[in-house]
Design a protein around this motif. Structure first.
Motif, PDB file in Angstrom:
ATOM      1  N   GLY A   1      36.127  54.403  62.740  1.00 19.11           N
ATOM      2  CA  GLY A   1      37.137  55.269  63.556  1.00 19.11           C
ATOM      3  C   GLY A   1      36.655  56.978  63.568  1.00 19.11           C
ATOM      4  N   ASP A   2      35.711  57.235  62.660  1.00 19.51           N
ATOM      5  CA  ASP A   2      35.356  58.616  62.514  1.00 19.51           C
ATOM      6  C   ASP A   2      34.702  59.198  63.523  1.00 19.51           C
ATOM      7  N   PRO A   3      33.620  58.304  64.103  1.00 15.16           N
ATOM      8  CA  PRO A   3      33.028  58.832  65.336  1.00 15.16           C
ATOM      9  C   PRO A   3      33.809  58.907  66.785  1.00 15.16           C
ATOM     10  N   PHE A   4      34.892  58.082  66.662  1.00 13.11           N
ATOM     11  CA  PHE A   4      35.770  58.163  67.871  1.00 13.11           C
ATOM     12  C   PHE A   4      36.574  59.492  67.956  1.00 13.11           C
ATOM     13  N   LEU A   5      37.194  59.678  66.585  1.00 13.58           N
ATOM     14  CA  LEU A   5      37.877  60.888  66.439  1.00 13.58           C
ATOM     15  C   LEU A   5      37.205  62.010  66.627  1.00 13.58           C
ATOM     16  N   LEU A   6      35.903  62.374  66.210  1.00  9.69           N
ATOM     17  CA  LEU A   6      35.073  63.423  66.614  1.00  9.69           C
ATOM     18  C   LEU A   6      34.909  63.578  67.919  1.00  9.69           C
TER      19      LEU A   6
ATOM     20  N   ARG B   1      24.978  49.953  52.920  1.00  8.03           N
ATOM     21  CA  ARG B   1      26.670  49.966  52.853  1.00  8.03           C
ATOM     22  C   ARG B   1      26.950  51.057  53.879  1.00  8.03           C
ATOM     23  N   PRO B   2      28.408  50.713  54.505  1.00  8.14           N
ATOM     24  CA  PRO B   2      28.891  51.876  55.344  1.00  8.14           C
ATOM     25  C   PRO B   2      29.185  53.012  54.759  1.00  8.14           C
TER      26      PRO B   2
ATOM     27  N   GLY C   1      30.111  64.515  69.996  1.00 11.44           N
ATOM     28  CA  GLY C   1      30.939  64.427  68.606  1.00 11.44           C
ATOM     29  C   GLY C   1      30.665  62.998  68.295  1.00 11.44           C
ATOM     30  N   TYR C   2      31.091  62.011  69.143  1.00 11.80           N
ATOM     31  CA  TYR C   2      30.744  60.778  68.875  1.00 11.80           C
ATOM     32  C   TYR C   2      29.348  60.339  68.200  1.00 11.80           C
ATOM     33  N   GLY C   3      28.455  60.700  69.008  1.00  9.18           N
ATOM     34  CA  GLY C   3      26.978  60.477  68.759  1.00  9.18           C
ATOM     35  C   GLY C   3      26.442  60.792  67.433  1.00  9.18           C
ATOM     36  N   ALA C   4      27.087  62.180  67.336  1.00  5.27           N
ATOM     37  CA  ALA C   4      26.599  62.589  65.856  1.00  5.27           C
ATOM     38  C   ALA C   4      27.034  61.929  64.956  1.00  5.27           C
ATOM     39  N   LEU C   5      28.418  61.422  64.557  1.00  2.00           N
ATOM     40  CA  LEU C   5      28.684  60.728  63.501  1.00  2.00           C
ATOM     41  C   LEU C   5      28.192  59.507  63.552  1.00  2.00           C
ATOM     42  N   ALA C   6      28.153  58.697  64.777  1.00  2.00           N
ATOM     43  CA  ALA C   6      27.787  57.348  65.007  1.00  2.00           C
ATOM     44  C   ALA C   6      26.375  57.233  64.315  1.00  2.00           C
ATOM     45  N   LEU C   7      25.338  58.359  64.519  1.00  2.00           N
ATOM     46  CA  LEU C   7      23.949  58.291  63.974  1.00  2.00           C
ATOM     47  C   LEU C   7      23.813  58.411  62.519  1.00  2.00           C
ATOM     48  N   VAL C   8      24.906  59.283  62.013  1.00  2.00           N
ATOM     49  CA  VAL C   8      24.952  59.501  60.561  1.00  2.00           C
ATOM     50  C   VAL C   8      25.350  58.116  59.946  1.00  2.00           C
ATOM     51  N   ALA C   9      26.417  57.289  60.511  1.00  2.00           N
ATOM     52  CA  ALA C   9      26.675  56.310  60.026  1.00  2.00           C
ATOM     53  C   ALA C   9      25.600  55.323  60.124  1.00  2.00           C
TER      54      ALA C   9
END
Length: 248
Positions: free
Chosen positions: A177-182, A171-172, A154-162
């Motif tokens: 906090g979204d990767p941590f929540l997922l 720009r972001p 979960g963290y890795g997927a959104l961190a990669l997207v970001a």
């Protein structure tokens, strides 16, 4: 019945704490080991002032001393927490009732804070993930390693997207906090449930964006939306309904 009655009885008090938390945490105020007090006259509240829902109705939404308005968020969140507990009782049985309610209450807290402040505090998301590991393993729902794999996925997927979005657009595109929540959600639903969480989240997000667009006649693409709130909704529905066969 014990776990159901326990969850329903605890729910309004949890909702009251969530109301306090969602006000004090973003403001940087103390929220641990502090007595509740009126924000206007600073009188410490007594037991009769702290009965969820009942005190608000009995006092007609006003402080007993200074008659200042009590924030409506308290009875609303107390009722919402009670709704989470009732839904948990209808969907689960035995010890799964309070476990599901705890997950729902945690999601409710982060959803409200993100919706109002566009912020997902680590002090909430990280314990939520730890609770996911503890409960799913202790109840035999997952092996000890499975929640950790779900959290990492979960963290890795959104961190990669970001990372990719920022590299391409400069720009972001997601809050930090979204990767941590997922990741925390992955500890609960496992890696197989994450695609369904994202499907629900994107669907809810698009629906909200469409409603905003219709209300304002146009959609301000520069205005950020609380994706963490949408993730919380997706996590709750995935936990209750299970992963989509096509997504898992």
């Amino acid at each position: 019945m014990f776990w159901t009655l326990f969850s329903l009885a605890a729910a309004p008090f949890v909702g009251s704490f969530i109301g306090l938390l969602t006000l004090r945490l973003p403001a940087g105020r103390r929220w641990i080991a502090t007595r509740s007090a009126c924000d206007a006259c600073h009188r410490r509240l007594g037991p009769l002032d702290l009965i969820p829902i009942v005190s608000f109705l009995g006092l007609r939404g006003r402080c007993r001393t200074c008659r200042a308005a009590i924030p409506i968020r308290y009875p609303l969140l107390e009722t919402a927490a009670l709704g989470v507990a009732a839904w948990s009782a209808l969907a689960q049985s035995g010890a799964m009732v309070p476990v599901t309610a705890i997950f729902g209450w945690g999601l409710l807290a982060v959803a409200v804070i993100d919706a109002e402040n566009l912020w997902l505090p680590d002090v909430l998301t990280l314990p939520l993930g730890a609770a996911g590991w503890a409960f799913t393993v202790s109840l035999g729902l997952r092996t000890p390693l499975a929640p950790l794999i779900g959290a990492a996925a979960g963290y890795g997927a959104l961190a990669l997207v970001a990372f990719v979005y920022k590299a391409l657009r400069g720009r972001p595109g997601l809050g930090g906090g979204d990767p941590f929540l997922l990741g925390a959600i992955g500890a609960w639903v496992g890696w197989r449930g994450l695609p369904t969480v994202l499907l629900w989240s994107c669907g809810v997000g698009l629906a909200i964006a469409a409603i905003i667009s219709l209300a304002r006649r146009r959609l301000d693409l520069a205005r950020p939306l609380p994706f963490g709130t949408f993730l919380a909704v997706g996590a709750w529905l995935t936990w209750l309904l299970g992963p989509s066969p096509g997504a898992s």
